[in-house]
Design an enzyme around this catalytic site. Structure first.
Site, PDB file in Angstrom:
ATOM      1  CB  CYS A 148      -1.071  -0.270   1.054  1.00  0.00           C
ATOM      2  SG  CYS A 148      -1.837   1.372   1.709  1.00  0.00           S
TER       3      CYS A 148
ATOM      4  CB  CYS B 297       0.573   1.333   4.345  1.00  0.00           C
ATOM      5  SG  CYS B 297      -1.210   1.764   4.022  1.00  0.00           S
TER       6      CYS B 297
END
Length: 108
Positions: A32, A35
């Site tokens: 991600c 993230c």
């Protein structure tokens, strides 16, 4: 309390949230990009608020129980727990200042 985020599994999650007065949990995954973008902010804030806030990271791919329990549909999702209760939630990456304001909001 640690001066860096602690990595928490499904099995440890409830214990960490119950045993610490204020916990900020980052649900993330290695693939991600948002993230990875907020990871340095989480690290910095963990250092800055050591002793006041416990920062935890939960790998959402490896810990599906808590992802389901909190109905997390997108990552990163940040959950804020105070005295064991969920008090706030943010979905998606946010700028450092906005993130820190959310952390400070629940310190009082």
């Amino acid at each position: 309390m640690a001066d860096k985020p602690i990595h928490v599994t499904d099995a440890e999650f409830d214990k960490v949230v119950k045993e610490n007065p204020y916990v900020v949990v980052d649900f993330w995954a290695g693939w991600c990009a948002p993230c990875r973008a907020i990871a340095p902010t989480v690290e910095e804030l963990a250092k800055k608020y050591a002793g006041k806030v416990t920062f935890a990271k939960v790998n959402s791919d490896e810990n599906p129980k808590k992802v389901q329990e909190f109905m997390i549909m997108g990552i990163p999702t940040i959950l804020f727990f105070k005295a064991g209760k969920l008090v706030d939630q943010v979905v998606g990456a946010m700028p450092r200042n906005a993130f820190e304001e959310r952390v400070k909001k629940h310190l009082a």
